[in-house]
Design a protein around this motif. Structure first.
Motif, PDB file in Angstrom:
ATOM      1  N   UNK A 114      34.004 209.537  14.857  1.00  0.00           N
ATOM      2  CA  UNK A 114      32.424 209.240  14.610  1.00  0.00           C
ATOM      3  C   UNK A 114      32.376 207.948  14.722  1.00  0.00           C
ATOM      4  N   UNK A 115      30.715 207.365  14.827  1.00  0.00           N
ATOM      5  CA  UNK A 115      30.682 206.036  15.079  1.00  0.00           C
ATOM      6  C   UNK A 115      31.011 205.089  13.922  1.00  0.00           C
ATOM      7  N   UNK A 116      31.505 203.641  14.530  1.00  0.00           N
ATOM      8  CA  UNK A 116      31.695 202.652  13.255  1.00  0.00           C
ATOM      9  C   UNK A 116      30.574 202.592  12.313  1.00  0.00           C
ATOM     10  N   UNK A 117      31.030 202.149  11.037  1.00  0.00           N
ATOM     11  CA  UNK A 117      29.988 202.027  10.158  1.00  0.00           C
ATOM     12  C   UNK A 117      30.403 200.564   9.353  1.00  0.00           C
ATOM     13  N   UNK A 118      31.232 199.798  10.254  1.00  0.00           N
ATOM     14  CA  UNK A 118      31.500 198.470   9.946  1.00  0.00           C
ATOM     15  C   UNK A 118      31.019 197.470  10.692  1.00  0.00           C
ATOM     16  N   UNK A 119      30.456 196.642  10.208  1.00  0.00           N
ATOM     17  CA  UNK A 119      29.664 195.361  11.096  1.00  0.00           C
ATOM     18  C   UNK A 119      30.583 194.175  10.896  1.00  0.00           C
ATOM     19  N   UNK A 120      30.885 193.469  12.177  1.00  0.00           N
ATOM     20  CA  UNK A 120      31.714 192.499  12.293  1.00  0.00           C
ATOM     21  C   UNK A 120      30.609 191.357  12.872  1.00  0.00           C
ATOM     22  N   UNK A 121      30.452 190.198  12.121  1.00  0.00           N
ATOM     23  CA  UNK A 121      29.275 189.173  12.531  1.00  0.00           C
ATOM     24  C   UNK A 121      30.201 187.895  12.854  1.00  0.00           C
ATOM     25  N   UNK A 122      30.027 187.750  14.191  1.00  0.00           N
ATOM     26  CA  UNK A 122      31.036 186.585  14.973  1.00  0.00           C
ATOM     27  C   UNK A 122      30.077 185.910  15.807  1.00  0.00           C
ATOM     28  N   UNK A 123      30.567 184.678  16.327  1.00  0.00           N
ATOM     29  CA  UNK A 123      29.745 184.035  17.410  1.00  0.00           C
ATOM     30  C   UNK A 123      29.811 182.533  17.520  1.00  0.00           C
ATOM     31  N   UNK A 124      29.430 182.249  18.408  1.00  0.00           N
ATOM     32  CA  UNK A 124      29.723 180.546  18.586  1.00  0.00           C
ATOM     33  C   UNK A 124      29.022 179.855  17.527  1.00  0.00           C
ATOM     34  N   UNK A 125      27.808 180.337  16.854  1.00  0.00           N
ATOM     35  CA  UNK A 125      27.098 179.428  15.665  1.00  0.00           C
ATOM     36  C   UNK A 125      28.070 179.322  14.607  1.00  0.00           C
ATOM     37  N   UNK A 126      28.684 180.416  14.323  1.00  0.00           N
ATOM     38  CA  UNK A 126      29.801 180.066  13.120  1.00  0.00           C
ATOM     39  C   UNK A 126      31.247 179.757  13.420  1.00  0.00           C
ATOM     40  N   UNK A 139      31.479 177.103  15.641  1.00  0.00           N
ATOM     41  CA  UNK A 139      31.269 175.781  15.536  1.00  0.00           C
ATOM     42  C   UNK A 139      31.796 175.027  14.198  1.00  0.00           C
ATOM     43  N   UNK A 140      31.568 175.856  12.900  1.00  0.00           N
ATOM     44  CA  UNK A 140      31.852 175.434  11.735  1.00  0.00           C
ATOM     45  C   UNK A 140      33.352 175.117  11.691  1.00  0.00           C
ATOM     46  N   UNK A 141      33.771 173.803  11.741  1.00  0.00           N
ATOM     47  CA  UNK A 141      34.857 173.503  11.686  1.00  0.00           C
ATOM     48  C   UNK A 141      34.831 171.825  11.693  1.00  0.00           C
ATOM     49  N   UNK A 142      35.952 171.325  11.243  1.00  0.00           N
ATOM     50  CA  UNK A 142      35.918 169.531  11.362  1.00  0.00           C
ATOM     51  C   UNK A 142      36.758 169.023  12.383  1.00  0.00           C
ATOM     52  N   UNK A 143      36.398 167.784  12.937  1.00  0.00           N
ATOM     53  CA  UNK A 143      37.106 167.245  14.024  1.00  0.00           C
ATOM     54  C   UNK A 143      38.475 166.488  13.495  1.00  0.00           C
ATOM     55  N   UNK A 144      38.978 165.898  14.455  1.00  0.00           N
ATOM     56  CA  UNK A 144      40.085 165.160  14.404  1.00  0.00           C
ATOM     57  C   UNK A 144      41.287 165.613  13.790  1.00  0.00           C
ATOM     58  N   UNK A 145      41.865 166.841  13.981  1.00  0.00           N
ATOM     59  CA  UNK A 145      42.885 167.508  13.632  1.00  0.00           C
ATOM     60  C   UNK A 145      42.939 167.926  12.010  1.00  0.00           C
ATOM     61  N   UNK A 146      41.521 168.100  11.463  1.00  0.00           N
ATOM     62  CA  UNK A 146      41.348 168.675  10.253  1.00  0.00           C
ATOM     63  C   UNK A 146      41.823 169.964  10.213  1.00  0.00           C
ATOM     64  N   UNK A 147      42.678 170.214   9.035  1.00  0.00           N
ATOM     65  CA  UNK A 147      42.832 171.820   8.838  1.00  0.00           C
ATOM     66  C   UNK A 147      42.222 172.678   9.018  1.00  0.00           C
ATOM     67  N   UNK A 148      40.710 172.504   8.691  1.00  0.00           N
ATOM     68  CA  UNK A 148      39.657 173.697   8.959  1.00  0.00           C
ATOM     69  C   UNK A 148      39.120 173.145  10.292  1.00  0.00           C
ATOM     70  N   UNK A 149      39.782 173.628  11.318  1.00  0.00           N
ATOM     71  CA  UNK A 149      39.096 173.122  12.738  1.00  0.00           C
ATOM     72  C   UNK A 149      38.385 174.372  13.403  1.00  0.00           C
ATOM     73  N   UNK A 150      37.782 174.044  14.328  1.00  0.00           N
ATOM     74  CA  UNK A 150      36.891 175.109  14.974  1.00  0.00           C
ATOM     75  C   UNK A 150      37.634 176.055  15.715  1.00  0.00           C
ATOM     76  N   UNK A 151      38.810 176.055  15.790  1.00  0.00           N
ATOM     77  CA  UNK A 151      39.475 177.028  16.694  1.00  0.00           C
ATOM     78  C   UNK A 151      39.989 178.274  15.673  1.00  0.00           C
ATOM     79  N   UNK A 152      39.683 178.414  14.483  1.00  0.00           N
ATOM     80  CA  UNK A 152      39.898 179.564  13.539  1.00  0.00           C
ATOM     81  C   UNK A 152      39.362 180.680  14.299  1.00  0.00           C
TER      82      UNK A 152
END
Length: 317
Positions: free
Chosen positions: A3-15, A17-30
Motif C-alpha cells: 500500500x502507498x505510504x501514509x508517512x510524511x517526511x519533511x526535510x530540506x535545505x531550509x531546515x 541550515x538551522x545549526x550554529x557555527x564554529x563547532x557548536x554541538x547543534x551544527x548544521x550537519x545533523x
C-alpha cells in the motif's frame, strides 16, 4: 503490491541550515547525518517527501511575543551576540532558518489534519526550550508550542498530547502550558539536578485547573532501557487515559548512550518503541494522528539511527 505510504517526511535545505557555527554541538550537519542513514535503510523510498516553509509572522505570534520576534529579526540581520544568556548565538539568517523549522512542523501538522498523511516526522524540529518571550538551549522558536496553538486556532482541536523523551526537560513547552488543562504533557528526562535546564521534578504536575495533566519523570544519570521501559508504561497509560485528539512526540536522541552533552544510556531502539506505542494509542483513540520531531542529539551516529528507527516505526504502524 504494498500500500502507498501514509508517512510524511519533511526535510530540506531550509531546515538543514538551522545549526550554529564554529563547532557548536547543534551544527548544521545533523540533517545530513540523518538523511544518510535513512537512505542506507531504504526508508526514503517508503515515505511521502514534504518540504519546509517559513512560518508567517502571525503563526509565530500565536506562541511568541512580538518583541521577541523583533529581537530575533534584528540579531539575524547583524549576526552578532546571543539570543539568550550564552547558549544560543545569533548568526546571519537565523531568523529565516528558525522560521523554517516552525513552518516544517506546521506543514506536517496540517498534512495530518487534512488527511494527506497519517503520521509525520521532521528531523530538525522539536525546539522545546524556547519560551514565549525568549530563546534558550539552542532553541530560537518553539515549533512545538506554535504547533499546539495552531492545532487549536486553525484546526479547532482542544485536547492535545505532547510527549518528550529528549534527555533535557521540555521546559519551554511545560511552562507555556503549565496551567492549561487541555494540554497533556509527559516528559522522560535526565534528572534536572544533574542537567540543563534544571527543571522537570515529579512535583511539577501542572498548576491550577491543570493539576494532574502534566507528568514529569526524571531519571538518574546512566538510566538505560530497563528504566526507560518502566517509565514508559506510565507515560503510555497517562496519555491514553487523557484521550488526546492529536499526539506530538519530541524524540531527542541525546538520551541515547554516548551523547557528549548528557549522561543517559538508552539504546537507539527506545525511540522507535516510543513512536510505535504512541501510534498504537492514537489508533485506539480512533484518529491515528502522530507527528514526531527530532529534537536534540549531538552524537551524529546516535541521532541518525534513533530517528531512522522512529521513521521505521511510523511506517510499520
Amino acid at each position: 503490491m504494498s500500500k502507498p505510504s501514509t508517512v510524511l517526511l519533511v526535510v530540506g535545505e531550509q531546515i538543514a541550515r538551522y545549526g550554529f557555527p564554529n563547532g557548536h554541538p547543534f551544527g548544521p550537519d545533523r540533517h545530513e547525518a540523518f538523511m544518510r542513514e535513512l537512505q542506507s535503510r531504504g526508508l526514503d523510498q517508503q515515505v511521502i517527501r514534504g518540504t519546509p516553509r517559513e512560518a508567517s509572522r502571525e503563526e509565530l505570534e500565536s506562541f511568541h511575543t512580538p518583541q521577541y520576534i523583533d529581537l530575533v529579526q534584528s540579531r539575524s540581520l547583524s549576526g552578532l551576540g546571543y539570543l539568550d544568556a550564552g547558549d544560543t548565538p545569533a548568526w546571519r539568517g537565523v531568523f529565516e532558518a528558525a522560521s523554517a523549522v516552525v513552518g516544517a512542523t506546521l506543514n506536517a501538522v496540517d498534512a495530518v489534519m487534512e488527511g494527506h498523511a497519517r503520521r509525520a516526522f521532521i528531523p530538525i524540529a522539536g525546539l522545546h526550550h524556547a519560551s514565549r518571550g525568549g530563546a534558550a538551549g539552542f532553541c530560537v522558536f518553539n515549533d512545538c508550542g506554535v504547533a499546539i496553538e495552531q492545532l487549536r486556532r486553525k484546526h479547532g482541536l482542544r485536547r492535545i498530547a505532547y510527549v518528550d523523551i529528549d534527555a533535557h526537560h521540555g521546559d519551554g513547552v511545560f511552562y507555556a502550558f503549565e496551567s492549561d488543562p487541555d494540554l497533556l504533557f509527559a516528559d522522560l528526562h535526565e534528572d534536572g539536578r544533574h542537567l540543563y535546564p534544571g527543571t522537570g521534578s515529579v512535583e511539577e504536575a501542572g498548576s491550577g485547573p491543570a493539576r494532574g495533566t502534566k507528568l514529569n519523570i526524571p531519571l538518574p544519570p546512566g538510566a538505560a532501557d530497563p528504566e526507560f521501559h518502566a517509565a514508559w508504561s506510565r507515560v503510555e497509560e497517562f496519555i491514553e487515559a487523557g484521550r488526546p485528539e492529536f499526539i506530538l512526540l519530541q524524540c531527542g536522541a541525546d538520551s541515547v548512550e554516548g551523547d557528549p552533552l548528557t549522561h543517559m544510556a538508552f539504546s537507539e531502539h527506545t525511540h522507535g518503541h516510543a513512536a510505535a506505542r504512541l501510534c498504537a494509542v492514537a489508533d485506539r483513540l480512533g484518529h491515528g494522528r502522530v507527528v514526531a520531531m527530532g529534537g536534540g542529539g549531538y552524537n551524529r551516529r546516535n541521532l541518525a539511527r534513533a530517528w531512522s528507527g522512529v521513521v521505521q516505526a511510523l511506517i510499520d504502524s
